[in-house]
Enzyme design. Structure first.
Site, PDB file in Angstrom:
ATOM      1  N   ARG A  17       0.851  -1.201   0.000  1.00  0.00           N
ATOM      2  CA  ARG A  17       0.000   0.000   0.000  1.00  0.00           C
ATOM      3  C   ARG A  17       0.889   1.254   0.000  1.00  0.00           C
ATOM      4  NH1 ARG A  17      -1.754  -0.182   6.395  1.00  0.00           N
ATOM      5  NH2 ARG A  17      -0.019   1.112   7.085  1.00  0.00           N
ATOM      6  N   ASP A  38       5.760  -7.421   2.003  1.00  0.00           N
ATOM      7  CA  ASP A  38       5.018  -6.606   2.972  1.00  0.00           C
ATOM      8  C   ASP A  38       4.536  -7.535   4.076  1.00  0.00           C
ATOM      9  OD1 ASP A  38       3.500  -3.554   2.551  1.00  0.00           O
ATOM     10  OD2 ASP A  38       2.893  -4.850   4.226  1.00  0.00           O
ATOM     11  N   ASP A  67       8.438 -10.155   6.648  1.00  0.00           N
ATOM     12  CA  ASP A  67       8.879  -9.070   7.520  1.00  0.00           C
ATOM     13  C   ASP A  67      10.306  -8.662   7.120  1.00  0.00           C
ATOM     14  OD1 ASP A  67       9.722  -7.447   9.576  1.00  0.00           O
ATOM     15  OD2 ASP A  67       9.252  -8.868  11.193  1.00  0.00           O
ATOM     16  N   VAL A  68      10.516  -7.401   6.767  1.00  0.00           N
ATOM     17  CA  VAL A  68      11.861  -6.966   6.341  1.00  0.00           C
ATOM     18  C   VAL A  68      12.892  -7.038   7.461  1.00  0.00           C
ATOM     19  CG1 VAL A  68      11.081  -5.423   4.494  1.00  0.00           C
ATOM     20  CG2 VAL A  68      11.395  -4.514   6.816  1.00  0.00           C
ATOM     21  N   ASN A  94      11.516   0.542   1.192  1.00  0.00           N
ATOM     22  CA  ASN A  94      10.460   1.514   1.483  1.00  0.00           C
ATOM     23  C   ASN A  94       9.686   1.194   2.766  1.00  0.00           C
ATOM     24  OD1 ASN A  94       8.061   3.412   0.622  1.00  0.00           O
ATOM     25  ND2 ASN A  94       7.144   1.379   0.860  1.00  0.00           N
ATOM     26  N   TYR A 157      11.822   7.284  15.224  1.00  0.00           N
ATOM     27  CA  TYR A 157      11.536   7.407  13.780  1.00  0.00           C
ATOM     28  C   TYR A 157      12.545   8.343  13.115  1.00  0.00           C
ATOM     29  CZ  TYR A 157       8.862   8.122   9.474  1.00  0.00           C
ATOM     30  OH  TYR A 157       8.473   8.182   8.150  1.00  0.00           O
ATOM     31  N   LYS A 161      15.543   7.489  10.277  1.00  0.00           N
ATOM     32  CA  LYS A 161      15.569   8.094   8.938  1.00  0.00           C
ATOM     33  C   LYS A 161      16.888   8.833   8.682  1.00  0.00           C
ATOM     34  CE  LYS A 161      11.527   6.611   7.596  1.00  0.00           C
ATOM     35  NZ  LYS A 161      11.459   5.559   6.562  1.00  0.00           N
ATOM     36  N   VAL A 190       3.130  12.995   3.011  1.00  0.00           N
ATOM     37  CA  VAL A 190       2.506  12.226   1.925  1.00  0.00           C
ATOM     38  C   VAL A 190       1.178  11.644   2.406  1.00  0.00           C
ATOM     39  CG1 VAL A 190       2.910  10.484   0.160  1.00  0.00           C
ATOM     40  CG2 VAL A 190       4.862  11.577   1.284  1.00  0.00           C
TER      41      VAL A 190
HETATM   42  P1  NAD Z   1       2.197   3.092   4.796  1.00  0.00           P
HETATM   43  O1  NAD Z   1       2.044   2.832   6.236  1.00  0.00           O
HETATM   44  O2  NAD Z   1       0.967   3.242   3.962  1.00  0.00           O
HETATM   45  O3  NAD Z   1       3.098   1.970   4.096  1.00  0.00           O
HETATM   46  C1  NAD Z   1       4.120   1.309   4.747  1.00  0.00           C
HETATM   47  C2  NAD Z   1       4.102  -0.146   4.303  1.00  0.00           C
HETATM   48  O4  NAD Z   1       5.207  -0.827   4.921  1.00  0.00           O
HETATM   49  C3  NAD Z   1       2.816  -0.879   4.754  1.00  0.00           C
HETATM   50  O5  NAD Z   1       2.272  -1.598   3.684  1.00  0.00           O
HETATM   51  C4  NAD Z   1       3.305  -1.798   5.865  1.00  0.00           C
HETATM   52  O6  NAD Z   1       2.534  -2.973   6.002  1.00  0.00           O
HETATM   53  C5  NAD Z   1       4.729  -2.082   5.397  1.00  0.00           C
HETATM   54  N1  NAD Z   1       5.576  -2.555   6.480  1.00  0.00           N
HETATM   55  C6  NAD Z   1       5.703  -2.023   7.727  1.00  0.00           C
HETATM   56  N2  NAD Z   1       6.542  -2.761   8.460  1.00  0.00           N
HETATM   57  C7  NAD Z   1       6.976  -3.783   7.679  1.00  0.00           C
HETATM   58  C8  NAD Z   1       7.843  -4.889   7.875  1.00  0.00           C
HETATM   59  N3  NAD Z   1       8.436  -5.083   9.062  1.00  0.00           N
HETATM   60  N4  NAD Z   1       8.050  -5.730   6.843  1.00  0.00           N
HETATM   61  C9  NAD Z   1       7.431  -5.548   5.654  1.00  0.00           C
HETATM   62  N5  NAD Z   1       6.590  -4.530   5.413  1.00  0.00           N
HETATM   63  C10 NAD Z   1       6.364  -3.663   6.420  1.00  0.00           C
HETATM   64  O7  NAD Z   1       3.075   4.417   4.711  1.00  0.00           O
HETATM   65  P2  NAD Z   1       3.824   5.172   3.512  1.00  0.00           P
HETATM   66  O8  NAD Z   1       3.620   6.604   3.714  1.00  0.00           O
HETATM   67  O9  NAD Z   1       3.492   4.574   2.187  1.00  0.00           O
HETATM   68  O10 NAD Z   1       5.337   4.851   3.918  1.00  0.00           O
HETATM   69  C11 NAD Z   1       6.317   4.400   3.007  1.00  0.00           C
HETATM   70  C12 NAD Z   1       7.679   4.896   3.460  1.00  0.00           C
HETATM   71  O11 NAD Z   1       7.729   6.328   3.345  1.00  0.00           O
HETATM   72  C13 NAD Z   1       8.008   4.586   4.927  1.00  0.00           C
HETATM   73  O12 NAD Z   1       9.362   4.231   5.041  1.00  0.00           O
HETATM   74  C14 NAD Z   1       7.758   5.923   5.618  1.00  0.00           C
HETATM   75  O13 NAD Z   1       8.521   6.025   6.798  1.00  0.00           O
HETATM   76  C15 NAD Z   1       8.198   6.875   4.560  1.00  0.00           C
HETATM   77  N6  NAD Z   1       7.686   8.237   4.681  1.00  0.00           N
HETATM   78  C16 NAD Z   1       6.341   8.492   4.745  1.00  0.00           C
HETATM   79  C17 NAD Z   1       5.899   9.803   4.816  1.00  0.00           C
HETATM   80  C18 NAD Z   1       4.435  10.169   4.861  1.00  0.00           C
HETATM   81  O14 NAD Z   1       4.111  11.346   5.111  1.00  0.00           O
HETATM   82  N7  NAD Z   1       3.517   9.267   4.617  1.00  0.00           N
HETATM   83  C19 NAD Z   1       6.828  10.847   4.829  1.00  0.00           C
HETATM   84  C20 NAD Z   1       8.168  10.558   4.770  1.00  0.00           C
HETATM   85  C21 NAD Z   1       8.591   9.250   4.676  1.00  0.00           C
END
Ligand code: NAD
Length: 265
Positions: A17, A38, A67-68, A94, A157, A161, A190
């Site tokens: 997702r 995922d 799980d990563v 990601n 967090y 990062k 985002v």
């Molecule tokens: P999201 O929560 O929709 O997606 C994250 C995905 O990672 C999910 O599908 C989740 O199930 C998966 N995930 C979590 N832990 C996992 C694990 N241990 N093993 C495998 N999969 C795992 O959020 P997103 O916004 O799409 O986030 C994507 C990346 O972008 C992340 O690294 C997040 O930190 C980063 N990010 C997000 C934002 C924001 O505003 N949304 C901003 C900066 C960075």
């Protein structure tokens, strides 16, 4: 150039997702064989939506509920990739979690370690396991954040990062002689489940972007796609903020608004 991804493999973690699903969809459209890792359960509707999208695309999709943060997940994936004839040309680290978004003194050791395990160790394990199967021209993209460029109250967090940027630079140095590039994308705000799941945070983030709106996941994935492909062939070891001006504005964005020199979108 348009056929670059045909018969090439790519891995996207956290790709069921959000931003991960966006880049997975772009790679599928481009013809890649995409492994999506995922931890969401196999019956989650996000997997179903991705599978439906993959039908009829030039590329092919492999969904892996893994799980990563577990080394065994990467061993399993490495075995699958080795058994395939398609070269591994892309890895997007990601997957990420925020944890409870606590400050340093309020973070429990357990929460601290869990966030670092997923966000940082997960990416380390991915590069460690898969870089040996990559050849010249391949590209690795790590997803950091603007909170990896600035101070942020959510200690684990933000630290994870920042550290991802360090991992990126170390890996870029090691892999440059092999022709493998490693870069970091630092998204701003985002519109995904990650922030929508916290209504108060979602509300507070509305006003911080000079461009006046948060990013759609595809706006971040376009930059990932560029970094993965041959168009960015001389880019390695760098961080690219994709944040609508948040980090470039810094503290002077609200100051400019306050004195009337700037106007909100
Ligand atoms: P999201 O929560 O929709 O997606 C994250 C995905 O990672 C999910 O599908 C989740 O199930 C998966 N995930 C979590 N832990 C996992 C694990 N241990 N093993 C495998 N999969 C795992 O959020 P997103 O916004 O799409 O986030 C994507 C990346 O972008 C992340 O690294 C997040 O930190 C980063 N990010 C997000 C934002 C924001 O505003 N949304 C901003 C900066 C960075």
């Amino acid at each position: 150039m348009n056929d670059y991804w045909l018969d090439k493999a790519a891995v996207v973690t956290g790709g069921a997702r959000g931003q991960g699903a966006s880049i997975a969809r772009m790679l599928l459209q481009a013809g890649a064989h995409v492994y999506v890792m995922d931890r969401l359960p196999a019956d989650d509707s996000c997997w179903q939506e991705l599978r439906q999208f993959a039908n009829g695309q030039r590329g092919t999709l492999v969904c892996l509920e893994l799980d990563v943060a577990a080394a065994a997940s990467w061993q399993l994936l490495a075995g699958r990739i080795q058994a395939d004839t398609r070269p591994l040309c892309g890895l997007v680290n990601n997957a990420g979690i925020t944890g409870p978004r606590n400050t340093v003194t309020k973070s429990s050791l357990e929460d601290w370690e869990q966030v670092l395990r997923v966000n940082l160790t997960g990416a380390f394990l991915g590069i460690h396991a898969l870089a040996p199967f990559m050849r010249a021209g391949a590209s690795i993209v790590n997803i950091s954040s603007t909170v990896g460029l600035t101070g942020y109250y959510s200690a684990a967090y933000s630290t994870s990062k920042w550290a991802l940027r360090g991992l990126t630079k170390s890996a870029a140095l090691e892999l440059a002689p092999s022709g493998i590039r490693v870069n970091c994308v630092c998204p701003g705000v985002v519109d995904t489940e990650m922030i929508r799941s916290n209504a108060r945070l979602f509300e507070a983030l509305q006003g911080i972007t000079p461009m006046g709106h948060m990013a759609a996941p595809d706006e971040i994935a376009e930059v990932m796609f560029f970094l993965l492909g041959p168009q960015s062939s001389y880019v390695t070891g760098t961080d690219i903020a994709v944040d609508g001006g948040v980090t470039s504005g810094g503290i002077f964005w609200p100051v400019g608004l306050a004195v009337g020199a700037l106007q909100a979108a």
